[in-house]
Write a protein that holds these residues in place. Structure first.
Motif, mmCIF file in Angstrom:
data_model
loop_
_atom_site.group_PDB
_atom_site.id
_atom_site.type_symbol
_atom_site.label_atom_id
_atom_site.label_comp_id
_atom_site.label_asym_id
_atom_site.label_seq_id
_atom_site.Cartn_x
_atom_site.Cartn_y
_atom_site.Cartn_z
ATOM 1 N N PRO A 1 0.804 -1.216 0.000
ATOM 2 C CA PRO A 1 0.000 0.000 0.000
ATOM 3 C C PRO A 1 0.844 1.276 0.000
ATOM 4 O O PRO A 1 0.329 2.338 -0.319
ATOM 5 C CB PRO A 1 -0.807 -0.117 1.295
ATOM 6 N N ILE B 1 -7.936 1.037 3.187
ATOM 7 C CA ILE B 1 -7.123 2.068 2.554
ATOM 8 C C ILE B 1 -7.746 3.435 2.782
ATOM 9 O O ILE B 1 -8.899 3.551 3.178
ATOM 10 C CB ILE B 1 -6.975 1.824 1.039
ATOM 11 N N ALA B 2 -6.926 4.415 2.525
ATOM 12 C CA ALA B 2 -7.380 5.782 2.762
ATOM 13 C C ALA B 2 -8.511 6.109 1.803
ATOM 14 O O ALA B 2 -8.449 5.774 0.630
ATOM 15 C CB ALA B 2 -6.220 6.743 2.545
ATOM 16 N N ASP C 1 -10.743 8.411 -0.618
ATOM 17 C CA ASP C 1 -10.320 9.474 -1.523
ATOM 18 C C ASP C 1 -10.857 10.791 -1.024
ATOM 19 O O ASP C 1 -12.055 11.003 -0.969
ATOM 20 C CB ASP C 1 -10.859 9.202 -2.921
ATOM 21 N N PRO D 1 1.151 6.598 -1.777
ATOM 22 C CA PRO D 1 0.676 5.474 -0.975
ATOM 23 C C PRO D 1 -0.836 5.459 -0.863
ATOM 24 O O PRO D 1 -1.493 6.475 -1.019
ATOM 25 C CB PRO D 1 1.309 5.743 0.381
ATOM 26 N N HIS D 2 -1.343 4.284 -0.600
ATOM 27 C CA HIS D 2 -2.784 4.139 -0.544
ATOM 28 C C HIS D 2 -3.314 4.176 0.876
ATOM 29 O O HIS D 2 -4.489 3.975 1.108
ATOM 30 C CB HIS D 2 -3.181 2.831 -1.229
ATOM 31 N N VAL D 3 -2.412 4.368 1.799
ATOM 32 C CA VAL D 3 -2.846 4.523 3.187
ATOM 33 C C VAL D 3 -2.312 5.851 3.695
ATOM 34 O O VAL D 3 -1.376 6.403 3.149
ATOM 35 C CB VAL D 3 -2.296 3.389 4.087
ATOM 36 N N SER D 4 -2.946 6.362 4.739
ATOM 37 C CA SER D 4 -2.398 7.589 5.309
ATOM 38 C C SER D 4 -2.793 7.676 6.773
ATOM 39 O O SER D 4 -3.632 6.934 7.255
ATOM 40 C CB SER D 4 -2.900 8.811 4.544
#
Lengths: 813, 349, 209
Positions: free
Chosen positions: A342, A370-371, A373, B9-12
């Motif tokens: 990720p 996942i975060a 959007d 990145p796809h996470v935060s």
């Protein structure tokens, strides 16, 4: 002060700056042993995988065995690609790539035949191989770094400098990914075998296997296995490092293990350090000891949208779609499929793409993993990104400049040292996709640099060309001067005539060579004429030329044509060239004289010759066409009728050429094409000129008549070409295209001052004639082949264009 | 089948700008409570006025700029600005001054420079300075601390005064129990020194409790506590605050050692006026501060030195706002010249 | 009187000393040629297209150094113009050509239509066209500057200017421009609009180096 080696032995670890601690989520996929999925029917092997210079060595329909090499090539970075399965190459076409862009790349699709036939893998032991053999085997097996960057391993195994320290990277710091973890647990023995190979090649003082402390099973498995390798005991050390992202980055890992930084722009090998992934060690062992190329790898399939997450041995080339289907993947709204972890992985736009050598993980996360959007908000310069950056950059400044597209300023903040680890975006409170900005900026910088280099190259080439032209000019002048001197000298001693002739011939030959660079044909011609009069042809040619030139200078036509007629008696292929020379000379002269009559005589003279004749005609026709164009441009106001006559005669000439040349060959077709096209161009020019001050009426008449004559030509050509070949179709196409072009121009010009009435009439009439031509062509071309389709297409295109123009005009009205 | 694509990145992290701002506002609460305790309810009324003004100004200007009002209001930055202005100005400042200050902060200082993230100056401090130079009289009228005050400021009195409903002057709130009007400790100290008194003599006045100002010490201590909570929550980094406090301590320490008669003690400097508020809540505004670690230390040090210099030698008793604005001006230069050494580069690159 | 004399003497001496320093400096730091020309030339795109009215980039650089307008380079586009403006210290001015879409193009010869006239070879300023008389010509793509000069002389109009294709190497990471439409998770309904173009040219290029 301890030496570095002592400190490494002591287990000292250094601090690497920055980094973040994202949730690991590794237990999702490392709870089960590695497995295999049902084989797919189809495998896709993209050609440009590693290295550039790969050529496909199989064709559609070929049968390939598992492990068979599919590409060949040379070059530093080239790595072969192998078939993962036995089967048949069913297609070679552009397919989506497993890349963030999803751009299509040339892909070889192999249909599995289920036979599992393999090429013979050569098993060998380490002792019997030389270093070079090991390297060759690694290269032939297509081993690339399996950590993700897929750098060819044989290059890293054969560095220019002395290697003190090898680090085996089992850190695997990205969340979710456990392929190295599971590999170390299950295949520690093989990994150490690989390490043995690396040890033999590089003979470093220490080999450090670095494993993050969130993988205790892996490190204990490795530790246990190490006891079986007596020869490695003293050099290999297994070091457990604290969990932090991105410790697994090559530069970061080196800093943690040795405390040294890799200077920017250099590679670790220059510091005496080489880093290999554990997966690569495994693959090296497979290649060197078992002779098995890299055709499968361990891939983590994970994420909450996958029902059976785990690690699977996937053949390279398995489609991601198939792999995910096999593990129970269900897509949700706005599903992302991520290749890699990720933090650094890229989302696929399309999942019908193959697994590549560097694909270590396929992640199908659910929305809560996942975060979400969210819109990018303003940067508040909080500086968290600078704290998190492992490369000690100032991400906020880079962002500022990258966003403003001031890429050179971004570069001055060391943008190129960014490893795109994603730490900055991870911590950003404003949800700015910083890494995306950097990637865009980096690629822009890269392209800019390439352009710069290209410009440099272009400049060099331009200057070289100028110099060449200058040199050629000087050489020509020099030669003519020398020739003149020689002639003067030889005029005195008239007794030695043969030498004079020889000398002249030589001069002529040289001149010719200078004139027509690359015309290799000329050189071989004299040898064919026989031993007795070997030189005579050349001599004659030279004389011919001289004469032609002289004649051209005078402007009498009759003497010229007779001379040309009489001379070409000994029939060999040289004659054709002479004729060509004559024709050219004449054409030149004609251009000066503006007389049109004797073109026909030229054509008649050279009747019983070979295929060169056709070219002559072409040259004549072309020369005429150009001349006419010039003439028209000059004459402008009053030349319409004049040019028309000229035009028709050209047509006649062309027609005659075609009818005379009975042993038809495909060159003839080209003539027609050339004629037609040249005419089209001429007409376009003519019309453009006419448009200025001629009345619309005359113009339409004019172009119509010309038009019909063009049609005639085409018709004649077509009818004479009895043994029809596919080139004929092209003629028609060319004619059609030429017409279309002409019409377009014509219409554009007519537009200036014509009335709508005449316009429509005009284009309609032309239209019908176009159709006629097409019909004619189709009629004659009996042995129909697929080229005919093209004709139709061309005609259709021409018509479409015309119609569009017409419409535009009517709209204007 | 098509998928969503996005850059890695796809996470935060979950710590978003609005949460950061929210936490800053919450960490101000101890200080506000202390201020209310010692100086009456005026502060609360000011906060109310300031918040309403700032949020409506922000909404209006976002509307003018054709941007999403919701986004702007939800990032809480206007809220923080409002609260900072409200606690910085005297509690009984007339409402229209607060409104002018807030309007100036949001419209002129923040949005005319491009909105959040683009302003050079700290909006709250710019507004404070505007009010200070425009209305010096009202801006230096601080009420007497409750321990000494003859009249307590109740909520109704605060409303009456701020909205100028009562005709009585502000002075009766400044009169201490002993009948003297009271200025702030720093003001008193400065006046006394200029009148030829020594610092120890000045400290004998009833506005001081021997070391620091009555009430002000606790207010500062409360802000310090709030600041430490912010540090703990990682809302701010320590560099700027430490820079400021160290610089003040060192400068005033040297001054005090050299000549204790004409210089305030470090204690007085650190726990008077807006020192702690500035060190933890104002100077740490990331937008207008330097961004690198060393740069932030320097930035803080500049503020600290300026506070000391202006307090000791300047015309104004407190100097937080001026110091912050002057340091704001230096921030771009600091960022330009103090860059961390990038990985793999030798120092200086 | 003497003070005047002293002043005169001192000033004369000073003038002499500074004159010597200046003279020395002019010899010591002498600059050969005009460095500004090289700097300007470094900014120009080196297409050698002649659209500026000068026969190549160097002559235009010289002209700029001598005060010509900086807006005559269409291949360089606005970016180059702005850099030139920065270098020359003049105001940026809009390009006098109609701003063309700044897509890099290269020439491509439709080889079966080429009659081998060598006209394009002569026109090419960077010798990027290969071929001999009456034999097919072709363009060395990597050396083509996209200057357009070969298109006009072609008697049979078989030269096209085609934009350089995006590939994995020069991809610009603009994710937003990937035409992906999102769909509900209904399988078997491809809505990706990336069209896989099966162009023979592209295939050829890929299979070579």
């Amino acid at each position: 002060m301890l030496t570095l080696l002592e400190q490494i032995d002591k287990g000292t670890l250094w601090h690497s700056p920055g980094g973040v601690h994202p949730p690991q989520l590794k237990s999702l996929s490392n709870q089960t042993a590695s497995a295999r999925i049902a084989p797919a029917k189809q495998y896709r092997i993209p050609l440009p995988q590693v290295g550039d210079c790969a050529r496909l060595s199989v064709n559609v329909g070929d049968k390939v065995a598992q492990g068979q090499q599919l590409t060949e090539g040379e070059g530093f970075m080239y790595l072969p690609v192998h078939s993962p399965i036995s089967g048949i190459v069913s297609n070679i076409s552009l397919q989506h790539s497993n890349h963030a862009s999803g751009l299509p790349v040339l892909t070889c699709i192999i249909e599995s035949d289920g036979l599992n036939s393999q090429v013979d893998y050569q098993v060998s032991t380490l002792g019997e191989l030389t270093n070079q053999q090991i390297l060759d085997k690694t290269k032939q097996a297509g081993i690339a770094g399996l950590g993700g960057a897929t750098f060819p391993s044989h290059i890293k195994l054969n560095p220019a400098s002395e290697i003190d320290l090898v680090i085996i990277n089992g850190v695997e710091c990205e969340p979710y990914i456990t392929s190295d973890d599971v590999l170390m647990r299950e295949n520690a023995f093989e990994i150490f075998k690989g390490i043995q190979v690396i040890n033999q090649l590089l003979s470093p003082q220490r080999i450090v296997v670095a494993i993050e402390d969130n993988k205790p099973e892996a490190s204990s498995a490795m530790q246990q296995c190490l006891t079986q390798f007596d020869d490695l005991q003293s050099t290999v050390k297994i070091t457990v490092i604290p969990t932090k992202y991105p410790s697994g980055g090559e530069k970061q890992l080196i800093q943690i293990i040795t405390g040294r930084e890799v200077p920017t722009g250099s590679i670790p090998a220059q510091q005496g350090i080489v880093v290999h992934n554990v997966g690569t060690a495994y693959a090296i062992q497979d290649a060197v000891l078992h002779g098995k190329p890299l055709i499968e790898r361990l891939v983590t399939l994970t994420g909450e949208q996958v029902k059976q997450p785990g690690n699977y041995w996937l053949p390279i080339g398995t489609s991601v779609e198939h792999a995910l289907e096999q593990v129970g993947f269900t897509a949700m709204d706005n599903q992302k499929v991520i290749i890699g972890g990720p933090m650094m992985g890229y989302a696929l736009p399309e999942y019908n793409v193959p697994v590549l050598k560097g694909t270590n993980c396929i992640l199908a996360p659910s929305a809560n993993e996942i975060a979400p959007d969210v819109d990018e908000k303003a940067c508040i310069r909080c500086g968290e990104c600078a704290v998190a950056c492992p490369a000690l950059l100032l991400p906020q400044q880079l962002f500022w400049h990258a966003k403003a597209e001031e890429y050179d300023k971004a570069a001055s903040f060391n943008l190129k040292d960014c490893i795109e680890c994603g730490c900055c975006s991870f911590v950003c409170p404003s949800d700015i996709p910083l890494v995306e900005y950097y990637r865009i900026a980096k690629s822009a910088l890269k392209n800019e640099a390439e352009e710069k280099q290209q410009a440099e190259q272009a400049k060099i080439r331009f200057e070289a060309r100028l110099k060449r032209l200058e040199d050629e000019k000087l050489a020509r002048e020099e030669k003519s001067r020398l020739a003149a001197e020689k002639r003067k000298a030889s005029a005195n001693s008239a007794s030695n005539k043969s030498t004079v002739a020889e000398a002249m011939a030589r001069v002529a030959a040289k001149k010719k060579a200078a004139e027509q660079e690359g015309h290799s044909k000329t050189a071989e011609a004299p040898s064919e004429t026989g031993a007795s009069n070997g030189k005579s042809a050349a001599v004659k040619a030279a004389i011919e030329r001289a004469k032609a030139k002289k004649l051209a200078n005078k402007s009498s036509e009759t003497s010229d044509s007779t001379a040309a007629e009489e001379n070409p008696q000994p029939v060999n292929d040289k004659k054709a060239q002479i004729a060509a020379a004559v024709a050219r000379a004449k054409a030149k002269k004609l251009a000066a004289n503006q007389s049109t009559d004797n073109s026909a005589s030229v054509e008649e003279n050279t009747a019983p010759v070979d295929d060169k004749k056709a070219q002559i005609a072409a040259a004549v026709a072309r020369a005429k066409a150009k001349k006419l164009a010039k003439q028209n441009a000059d004459a402008g106001i009053y030349s319409t009728t004049d040019s028309e006559t000229v035009d028709s005669s050209t047509t006649e000439a062309a027609a005659e050429v075609s009818s005379n040349a009975e042993p038809v060959d495909d060159k003839k077709a080209k003539i027609a094409v050339a004629v037609a096209r040249a005419k089209a161009k001429k007409l376009a020019k003519q019309n453009a000129d006419d448009g200025i001050d001629s009345t619309t009426y005359t113009e339409t008449v004019n172009s119509e008549s010309v038009d019909s004559s063009t049609t005639d030509t085409a018709a004649i050509v077509s009818s004479t070409l009895e043994p029809v070949d596919d080139k004929k179709a092209k003629i028609a196409a060319a004619v059609a295209r030429a017409k279309a072009k002409k019409l377009a121009k014509q219409n554009a010009d007519a537009d200036i001052d014509s009335t709508t009435d005449s316009e429509t009439v005009d284009s309609e009439s032309v239209d019908s004639s176009t159709t006629d031509t097409a019909a004619l062509v189709s009629n004659t071309a009996e042995p129909v082949d697929d080229k005919k389709a093209r004709i139709a297409a061309a005609v259709a295109k021409a018509k479409a264009k015309k119609l569009a123009n017409q419409q535009k005009l009517s709209e204007k009205e | 089948m098509a998928f969503k694509i996005a850059s890695s990145p796809h996470v935060s992290t979950s710590l978003q700008t609005n949460k950061v701002m929210q936490r800053v506002a919450l960490c101000l609460i101890p200080g506000i409570l202390a201020q209310v305790y010692f100086f009456g309810m005026g502060t609360l009324v000011q906060i109310l006025i300031a918040v309403i003004t700032c949020l409506s100004a922000e909404a209006a200007i976002m509307k003018l700029r054709n941007k999403s009002i919701k986004n702007a209001l939800s990032d809480n930055s206007a809220l923080v600005t409002a609260v900072l202005i409200a606690v910085a100005i005297p509690p009984l400042t007339p409402w229209w001054m607060t409104v002018i200050g807030c309007f100036f902060a949001i419209v002129i200082v923040k949005h005319l420079y491009g909105g959040l993230g683009n302003n050079i100056f700290n909006p709250a401090m710019a507004a404070y300075v505007l009010l200070l130079v425009s209305f010096p009289l009202q801006m230096t009228n601080w009420v007497a601390p409750s321990e000494l005050a003859a009249n307590q400021v109740s909520i109704t009195a605060a409303f009456a005064h701020i909205f100028e409903l009562s005709t009585a002057g502000l002075d009766h709130f400044r009169i201490a129990v002993d009948g003297h009007t009271m200025a702030t400790p720093l003001d008193t100290f400065k006046t006394d020194l200029s009148m030829g008194m020594t610092s120890s003599e000045s400290l004998q006045r009833n506005v001081f409790d021997g070391m620091t100002g009555v009430g002000w010490f606790w207010v500062n201590l409360a802000y310090l506590a709030g600041g430490l909570i912010m540090l703990k929550l990682k809302v701010i980094r320590w560099h700027i605050s430490v820079g400021i406090l160290m610089a003040i301590f060192v400068c005033s320490g040297i001054g005090f050692l050299l000549n204790p008669d004409t210089h305030a003690s470090p204690m007085l400097h650190l726990f008077s006026g807006g020192t702690m508020l500035c060190a933890f809540f104002i100077a740490t505004d990331p937008v207008t501060a330097a961004t690198s670690t060393r740069g932030r230390l320097l930035f803080g040090a500049i503020i600290g030195v300026l506070i000391f210099v202006i307090r000791t030698y300047g015309g104004y008793p407190d100097a937080v706002a001026f110091a912050v604005l002057l340091a704001n001006m230096c921030a771009p230069f600091i960022d330009y010249y103090i860059r961390p050494r990038s990985y793999g580069h030798r120092a200086g690159n | 009187m003497s003070s005047i004399a002293i002043a005169v003497v001192v000033l004369t001496l000073l003038a002499l000393i500074f004159g010597l320093i200046l003279g020395y400096a002019s010899i010591k730091f002498k600059v050969e040629g005009n460095p500004i020309i090289d700097q300007v030339e470094a900014l120009l795109p080196q297409t050698q297209c002649g659209q500026c009215g000068y026969p190549g980039c160097r002559p235009y650089a010289e002209a700029i150094a001598n005060g010509d307008n900086i807006n005559k380079c269409p291949p360089g586009g606005t970016a180059t113009m702005e850099k030139l403006a920065g270098l020359m210290g003049v105001d940026p001015e809009p390009l006098n050509e109609v701003a063309q879409e700044n897509v890099k193009k290269v020439a491509y010869i439709r080889e079966d239509e080429c009659i081998g006239c060598t006209k394009c070879i002569q026109a090419c300023p960077v010798d990027a066209i290969l071929g001999a008389g009456k034999l097919m010509h072709t363009v060395i793509t990597k050396d083509c500057t996209g200057c357009d000069l070969c298109v006009e002389p072609c008697p049979v109009d078989c030269i096209d200017m085609i934009p350089v294709e995006q590939n994995l190497k020069n991809w610009d990471w603009k994710l937003a421009s990937i035409p992906v439409t999102l769909i509900e998770p209904v399988p078997e309904k491809s809505t990706v609009t990336i069209s896989v173009k099966q162009i023979d040219i592209a295939v050829k290029e890929d299979s070579q180096c």
